[in-house]
Each structure stands twice: as structure tokens, then as C-alpha cells.
Design a protein around this motif. Structure first.
Motif, short mmCIF file in Angstrom:
data_model
loop_
_atom_site.label_atom_id
_atom_site.label_comp_id
_atom_site.label_asym_id
_atom_site.label_seq_id
_atom_site.Cartn_x
_atom_site.Cartn_y
_atom_site.Cartn_z
N SER A 86 60.53 10.15 84.81
CA SER A 86 60.67 8.20 84.14
C SER A 86 59.24 7.54 83.75
O SER A 86 59.15 7.59 84.75
CB SER A 86 61.84 7.44 84.44
N PRO A 87 59.26 6.64 82.83
CA PRO A 87 57.93 5.88 82.47
C PRO A 87 57.91 5.14 83.31
O PRO A 87 59.39 4.02 83.55
CB PRO A 87 58.06 5.94 80.71
N PHE A 88 56.93 4.23 84.08
CA PHE A 88 56.80 2.73 83.90
C PHE A 88 55.45 2.57 83.11
O PHE A 88 54.60 2.78 82.76
CB PHE A 88 56.95 2.78 85.39
N ALA A 89 55.42 1.02 83.25
CA ALA A 89 54.59 0.14 82.66
C ALA A 89 54.71 -1.19 83.63
O ALA A 89 54.75 -1.28 84.66
CB ALA A 89 54.71 -0.18 81.67
N ALA A 90 53.13 -1.41 83.67
CA ALA A 90 52.67 -3.36 84.08
C ALA A 90 53.83 -3.35 84.38
O ALA A 90 54.40 -3.95 82.92
CB ALA A 90 51.85 -3.62 83.56
N GLY A 91 53.92 -5.09 85.77
CA GLY A 91 54.85 -5.73 85.66
C GLY A 91 56.37 -4.93 85.81
O GLY A 91 57.42 -6.02 86.54
N ASP A 92 56.70 -3.03 86.18
CA ASP A 92 57.42 -2.92 86.82
C ASP A 92 58.01 -2.78 87.83
O ASP A 92 57.05 -2.57 88.41
CB ASP A 92 57.63 -1.55 86.49
N VAL A 93 59.02 -2.85 88.58
CA VAL A 93 59.41 -2.95 90.05
C VAL A 93 60.29 -1.46 90.19
O VAL A 93 61.65 -1.11 89.73
CB VAL A 93 60.02 -4.40 90.50
N LEU A 94 59.81 -0.93 90.88
CA LEU A 94 60.43 0.23 91.28
C LEU A 94 60.84 0.93 92.80
O LEU A 94 60.11 0.76 93.74
CB LEU A 94 59.62 1.57 91.13
N ILE A 95 62.39 1.04 92.65
CA ILE A 95 62.96 1.23 94.33
C ILE A 95 62.99 2.14 94.89
O ILE A 95 63.80 2.39 93.97
CB ILE A 95 63.44 -0.36 94.33
N VAL A 96 62.46 3.03 95.47
CA VAL A 96 62.92 4.07 95.69
C VAL A 96 63.73 4.28 96.77
O VAL A 96 63.72 3.15 97.84
CB VAL A 96 61.71 5.06 95.92
#
Length: 99
Positions: free
Chosen positions: A64-74
Motif C-alpha cells: 500500500s502507498p503511504f505519504a507524509a502525515g500518515d500514521v501506520l499501525i503495524v
């Protein structure tokens, strides 16, 4: 994996039942991958705050793409890697159970 933005969290990022164990700030150059190839998992969740740049997150074989400002919870046990498309600056937080 759960995705949101920093703006969605308002007063701060937290997961009930967990506290921060370790963390840091990392920079990835375009084309870099955050962890060595092969499985990379943790027994508790990990949070990535994407401060700058863009890329792809690989979770259990899905991208999946991500960009500045994203919060990713693994989530605990998810195999994960970040791959930078542009230079990426991220804060990462390894969590542990609060009890």
C-alpha cells in the motif's frame, strides 16, 4: 495494518493497553527498505509516523502507498517493511503491553 493521518489523532497517538518501549527517527533514501529482506515481525504493535516523503508499506505480502502525515499501525505479528519512493523521514515506536 491500520492507517490514519496525524490530524486524525488530535491530542496524540496512543493504543489502549500499550506503552512505548523503544523508538527513534529514521531516514530512508529513495529505493531503501526499512528492514533486511526476510520476515520482520514484533510481538506487540509498532507505530510509524511518516514525517516526510512517500513510499510503499509491505504488510504480509500486500503493498500500500503511504505519504507524509500518515500514521501506520503495524499489528503484532505482521511482517512489515517500508520502501521509500522519495526520501522518507519516519518516527517509529515499538510498543509493549502496559501491564
Amino acid at each position: 495494518m491500520r492507517r490514519s493521518t496525524l490530524a486524525d489523532w488530535g491530542a496524540g497517538v496512543s493504543l489502549p493497553g500499550y506503552r512505548v518501549d523503544t523508538g527513534g527517527v529514521s531516514t530512508l533514501a529513495p529505493g531503501d527498505i526499512s528492514h533486511d529482506k526476510g520476515p520482520h515481525t514484533h510481538p506487540a504493535p509498532e507505530i510509524f509516523l511518516i514525517l516526510a516523503g512517500s513510499g510503499h508499506v509491505h504488510i504480509d505480502g500486500e503493498t500500500s502507498p503511504f505519504a507524509a502525515g500518515d500514521v501506520l499501525i503495524v499489528e503484532a505479528g505482521e511482517d512489515h517493511h517500508l520502501e521509500a519512493v522519495t526520501e522518507v523521514v519516519t518516527t517509529w515506536l515499538h510498543l509493549e503491553p502496559a501491564s
